[in-house]
Structure formats: structure tokens, C-alpha cells
Design a protein around this motif. Structure first.
Motif, mmCIF file in Angstrom:
data_model
loop_
_atom_site.group_PDB
_atom_site.id
_atom_site.type_symbol
_atom_site.label_atom_id
_atom_site.label_comp_id
_atom_site.label_asym_id
_atom_site.label_seq_id
_atom_site.Cartn_x
_atom_site.Cartn_y
_atom_site.Cartn_z
ATOM 1 N N LEU A 89 -10.886 18.378 -29.569
ATOM 2 C CA LEU A 89 -9.822 18.492 -28.566
ATOM 3 C C LEU A 89 -8.936 17.249 -28.573
ATOM 4 N N ARG A 90 -9.530 16.091 -28.779
ATOM 5 C CA ARG A 90 -8.760 14.846 -28.849
ATOM 6 C C ARG A 90 -7.778 14.894 -30.028
ATOM 7 N N LEU A 91 -8.264 15.339 -31.184
ATOM 8 C CA LEU A 91 -7.382 15.432 -32.349
ATOM 9 C C LEU A 91 -6.346 16.543 -32.159
ATOM 10 N N ALA A 92 -6.723 17.637 -31.513
ATOM 11 C CA ALA A 92 -5.758 18.712 -31.238
ATOM 12 C C ALA A 92 -4.603 18.187 -30.391
ATOM 13 N N ARG A 93 -4.894 17.362 -29.412
ATOM 14 C CA ARG A 93 -3.842 16.772 -28.577
ATOM 15 C C ARG A 93 -2.929 15.880 -29.427
ATOM 16 N N ALA A 94 -3.534 15.087 -30.300
ATOM 17 C CA ALA A 94 -2.746 14.213 -31.171
ATOM 18 C C ALA A 94 -1.862 15.033 -32.100
ATOM 19 N N VAL A 95 -2.401 16.102 -32.667
ATOM 20 C CA VAL A 95 -1.629 16.966 -33.571
ATOM 21 C C VAL A 95 -0.474 17.621 -32.820
ATOM 22 N N SER A 96 -0.715 18.072 -31.606
ATOM 23 C CA SER A 96 0.357 18.677 -30.813
ATOM 24 C C SER A 96 1.468 17.675 -30.550
ATOM 25 N N ALA A 97 1.097 16.446 -30.229
ATOM 26 C CA ALA A 97 2.096 15.397 -30.002
ATOM 27 C C ALA A 97 2.881 15.116 -31.282
ATOM 28 N N LEU A 98 2.185 15.022 -32.407
ATOM 29 C CA LEU A 98 2.856 14.787 -33.684
ATOM 30 C C LEU A 98 3.783 15.946 -34.035
ATOM 31 N N SER A 99 3.363 17.158 -33.763
ATOM 32 C CA SER A 99 4.211 18.323 -34.033
ATOM 33 C C SER A 99 5.525 18.197 -33.285
ATOM 34 N N GLY A 100 5.451 17.749 -32.046
ATOM 35 C CA GLY A 100 6.666 17.538 -31.266
ATOM 36 C C GLY A 100 7.550 16.464 -31.864
ATOM 37 N N GLU A 101 6.945 15.390 -32.339
ATOM 38 C CA GLU A 101 7.704 14.298 -32.953
ATOM 39 C C GLU A 101 8.420 14.751 -34.220
ATOM 40 N N PHE A 102 7.828 15.723 -34.935
ATOM 41 C CA PHE A 102 8.412 16.211 -36.178
ATOM 42 C C PHE A 102 9.181 17.525 -35.980
ATOM 43 N N ASP A 103 9.468 17.869 -34.717
ATOM 44 C CA ASP A 103 10.222 19.082 -34.384
ATOM 45 C C ASP A 103 9.610 20.351 -34.957
ATOM 46 N N ALA A 104 8.294 20.378 -35.026
ATOM 47 C CA ALA A 104 7.590 21.575 -35.496
ATOM 48 C C ALA A 104 7.295 22.466 -34.291
ATOM 49 N N THR A 105 7.308 23.755 -34.537
ATOM 50 C CA THR A 105 7.047 24.737 -33.475
ATOM 51 C C THR A 105 5.726 25.429 -33.759
ATOM 52 N N PRO A 106 4.837 25.495 -32.761
ATOM 53 C CA PRO A 106 3.591 26.229 -32.976
ATOM 54 C C PRO A 106 3.878 27.690 -33.317
ATOM 55 N N LEU A 107 3.222 28.205 -34.339
ATOM 56 C CA LEU A 107 3.402 29.597 -34.733
ATOM 57 C C LEU A 107 3.081 30.511 -33.563
ATOM 58 N N GLY A 108 3.960 31.463 -33.311
ATOM 59 C CA GLY A 108 3.734 32.424 -32.242
ATOM 60 C C GLY A 108 4.187 31.955 -30.876
ATOM 61 N N VAL A 109 4.726 30.744 -30.800
ATOM 62 C CA VAL A 109 5.230 30.224 -29.520
ATOM 63 C C VAL A 109 6.739 30.155 -29.632
ATOM 64 N N ASP A 110 7.422 30.904 -28.767
ATOM 65 C CA ASP A 110 8.889 30.915 -28.787
ATOM 66 C C ASP A 110 9.412 29.582 -28.297
ATOM 67 N N GLU A 111 10.500 29.121 -28.934
ATOM 68 C CA GLU A 111 11.141 27.893 -28.465
ATOM 69 C C GLU A 111 11.864 28.178 -27.170
ATOM 70 N N ALA A 112 11.833 27.202 -26.288
ATOM 71 C CA ALA A 112 12.486 27.355 -24.987
ATOM 72 C C ALA A 112 13.971 27.063 -25.090
#
Length: 112
Positions: A89-112
Motif C-alpha cells: 500500500l505504501r508503494l501504491a501511494r508512491a506510484v499514484s503520486a508519481l503517476s500524477g507527476e508524469f500526467d499519467a491517467t489510471p486505466l479506466g478512470v475518466d479524467e476530470a
């Protein structure tokens, strides 16, 4: 999350669901946390892979990772306990933060 859960304690499905509640795009499937980020370009995906590698190495964690064109997919589980722990879970949080920094969108999640 239970305060007594340490890095080597396998989490229950309820604890995992609670931990993923605020992590868009993450799921618990077949004993692992899974996530796919869609990047704007293949180069952005490569850069994200490198950043995830640095974060994982810094946490002494070694996820299964797949890069495919503009997508980066992770499979997180703690192999030493054959399940999901707070480390995942700790690494998942870090990956989510990094995804945001690199303007990546989680698959299946619509951009707001």
C-alpha cells in the motif's frame, strides 16, 4: 488501517479495500494490487517506469512491472508473505503520486 499492522503482516481483504479507497485505478485481484497508468507518450511511460523503479528500490520493494508502449502496469504483492502488506500500500501511494507527476491517467478512470 490497523495500527498494529507491520510491514510483514498480511492484510485482510477489508484492510486492503480500506487502503485502496482513496487510490483511483488500483484494484485487488488474485492476491495482488494491480494498476495500469496510461501516459501521454511512450517516452513518458519510460520516464514513469524509471521513477517507479527508483521509488521501489528506495523502499526495498520489487514489484512486477510491465511497460507496453504508453502503458505501465504494476502487480504488487509481498512475496515473502505471499500476500499484500502495508509495504504494498505504501508503494501504491508512491506510484499514484508519481503517476500524477508524469500526467499519467489510471486505466479506466475518466479524467476530470
Amino acid at each position: 488501517m490497523s495500527a498494529d499492522a507491520d510491514d510483514t503482516t498480511r492484510l485482510t481483504e477489508e484492510q486492503i479495500a480500506e487502503g485502496l479507497a482513496d487510490l483511483p485505478g488500483w484494484a485487488f485481484s488474485e492476491g495482488s494490487l494491480t494498476y495500469t497508468a496510461v501516459c501521454e507518450t511512450p517516452q513518458a511511460a519510460i520516464d514513469l517506469v524509471a521513477a517507479i523503479g527508483q521509488a521501489a528500490n528506495g523502499q526495498n520493494h520489487h514489484p512486477d512491472l510491465l511497460w507496453s508502449y504508453d502503458e505501465v502496469t504494476l502487480d504488487l504483492r509481498s512475496h515473502d508473505v505471499e500476500g499484500v502488506t502495508i509495504r504494498d500500500l505504501r508503494l501504491a501511494r508512491a506510484v499514484s503520486a508519481l503517476s500524477g507527476e508524469f500526467d499519467a491517467t489510471p486505466l479506466g478512470v475518466d479524467e476530470a
